[in-house]
Design an enzyme around this catalytic site. Structure first.
Site, PDB file in Angstrom:
ATOM      1  N   ARG A  81       0.862  -1.177   0.000  1.00  0.00           N
ATOM      2  CA  ARG A  81       0.000   0.000   0.000  1.00  0.00           C
ATOM      3  C   ARG A  81       0.902   1.232   0.000  1.00  0.00           C
ATOM      4  NH1 ARG A  81      -3.527  -2.720  -1.621  1.00  0.00           N
ATOM      5  NH2 ARG A  81      -5.594  -3.052  -0.716  1.00  0.00           N
ATOM      6  N   GLU A 132      -2.966   7.730  -3.912  1.00  0.00           N
ATOM      7  CA  GLU A 132      -3.405   7.105  -5.140  1.00  0.00           C
ATOM      8  C   GLU A 132      -4.772   7.634  -5.585  1.00  0.00           C
ATOM      9  OE1 GLU A 132      -2.187   3.019  -4.769  1.00  0.00           O
ATOM     10  OE2 GLU A 132      -3.729   2.491  -6.208  1.00  0.00           O
ATOM     11  N   HIS A 149      -1.008   0.236  -9.815  1.00  0.00           N
ATOM     12  CA  HIS A 149      -1.662  -0.705  -8.892  1.00  0.00           C
ATOM     13  C   HIS A 149      -2.247  -1.922  -9.645  1.00  0.00           C
ATOM     14  CE1 HIS A 149      -3.740  -0.913  -4.709  1.00  0.00           C
ATOM     15  NE2 HIS A 149      -3.467  -2.124  -5.171  1.00  0.00           N
TER      16      HIS A 149
HETATM   17  C1  GLV Z   1      -4.987  -5.123  -3.980  1.00  0.00           C
HETATM   18  O1  GLV Z   1      -4.243  -4.233  -3.758  1.00  0.00           O
HETATM   19  C2  GLV Z   1      -5.720  -5.826  -2.995  1.00  0.00           C
HETATM   20  O2  GLV Z   1      -5.661  -5.479  -1.801  1.00  0.00           O
HETATM   21  O3  GLV Z   1      -6.431  -6.761  -3.363  1.00  0.00           O
END
Ligand code: GLV
Length: 347
Positions: free
Chosen positions: A248, A277, A295
């Site tokens: 993250r 983000e 991401h």
């Molecule tokens: C992606 O980042 C997730 O948490 O599934």
């Protein structure tokens, strides 16, 4: 008016929608467009009128939103991470929350390695060079990068894994093929590290940072891990080391990272996630030693299909008042708040 059964915030992959259709439940996909989300008012209106919310990591599900949804029976988040949801508030209010663990472990570990190799071997820069028509003559010094295998002195490169859950362990497994030494730190899973013969446990984060040629981050985001990597930690890394973050964004202090990359405290960074983000800190894009992705760690056809299916199954459990197999706040089921909420719905 009876509540809408399942409010799906955005268009999830087809296998998930198929499950909802086959279950013959009423559901609404609020946003069909790929590139658009819901504004907070749309999210609040949909959540407030529904029994179950099937959400993505792009939706902020805070206390206020949950308090304004008295008929909500559960939240099924289509992600393994659930830092977009106020879990304490959900638990207090008697609302089970579920996630999609396990199914994205391997694809996320694969992408972590793609990032690691990409930044070490300068693949984005070389790609851009080709696309810009700059390749005129092969040269022995063109795009030199860093090795993953042992150096001329025989020293095995060190991969440092911070956060040793399912994904961290899957990343470690892949390192065997590169003959790397793998070290790990996770204060919440020292037993898992100790039991895993492919990895050496380290007593603190700094030991990992100081020793590693590659540092790969895999903790959950929590108040404890916000800015886990900031100025001091980047200063502790070796100048030839690389940082990889597919966990993250807020785990890394982006401003400190920008400075570290500009001033050469470390050799490079590969990021799949960002502090704010989808924005990223201005300046990162013009650095010569970064690899930046939007991401996409779990973005494979199979994985996203499985995540959508799992989220749909969880949503159906929430709707039917059954215990969701992937509830992240399982203690909620024994609470008075949960019972009161269920009773309210059926009265
Ligand atoms: C992606 O980042 C997730 O948490 O599934």
């Amino acid at each position: 008016m009876p509540p809408m059964q399942i409010f799906v915030t955005r268009k999830i992959p087809a296998p998930g929608l198929e499950i909802l259709r086959a279950a013959k439940v009423e559901f609404q996909v609020a946003q069909e467009q790929e590139n658009a989300g819901l504004d907070p008012a749309e999210l609040a209106a949909g959540t407030g009128q529904s029994s179950v919310l099937l959400s993505l990591l792009t939706e902020k599900i805070d206390r206020r939103l949950l308090e304004s949804a008295p008929r909500l029976l559960g939240v099924a988040n289509m992600a393994v991470g659930f830092d977009n949801i106020d879990i304490d508030a959900a638990t207090e209010l008697g609302i089970p929350v579920s996630n999609t663990p396990g199914v994205l472990t391997e694809s996320t570990a694969d992408l972590t390695w793609a990032m690691l190799l990409g930044v070490a071997r300068r693949i984005p820069q070389a790609h851009r060079y080709m696309c810009n028509g700059e390749y005129k003559l092969w040269g022995p010094n063109l795009f030199l990068g860093s090795d993953l295998g042992p150096g001329p002195d025989g020293r095995r490169k060190v991969l440092g894994i911070v956060g040793y859950g399912r994904i961290g362990a899957a990343v470690a497994r892949r390192a065997q093929g590169f003959d790397m030494r793998v070290i790990a730190y996770d204060p919440h899973n020292s037993a898992g590290i100790a039991a895993d013969p492919q990895v050496e446990g380290m007593g603190d984060l700094n030991e990992v940072l100081r020793a590693a040629d590659f540092v790969s981050l895999h903790p959950l985001l929590s108040p404890e891990t916000r800015h886990l990597i900031s100025t001091d930690e980047l200063r502790a890394m070796q100048p030839g080391a690389f940082l990889i973050n597919a966990s993250r964004g807020p785990v890394v202090d982006e401003a400190a990272l920008l400075l570290a990359l500009r001033e050469g405290w470390i050799a490079g960074a590969a990021l799949d996630v960002y502090e704010r983000e989808p924005e990223m800190l201005a300046g990162l894009e013009s650095l010569p030693n970064v690899l930046l992705l939007p991401h996409i760690a779990s973005a494979t056809w199979d994985t996203r299909g499985r995540m959508a299916s799992m989220a749909a199954e969880n949503a159906l459990c929430h709707l039917r008042g059954q215990v969701a197999p992937n509830a992240v706040n399982g203690e909620v089921y024994a609470s008075d708040a949960y019972r009161a909420r269920q009773a309210r719905q059926s009265s």
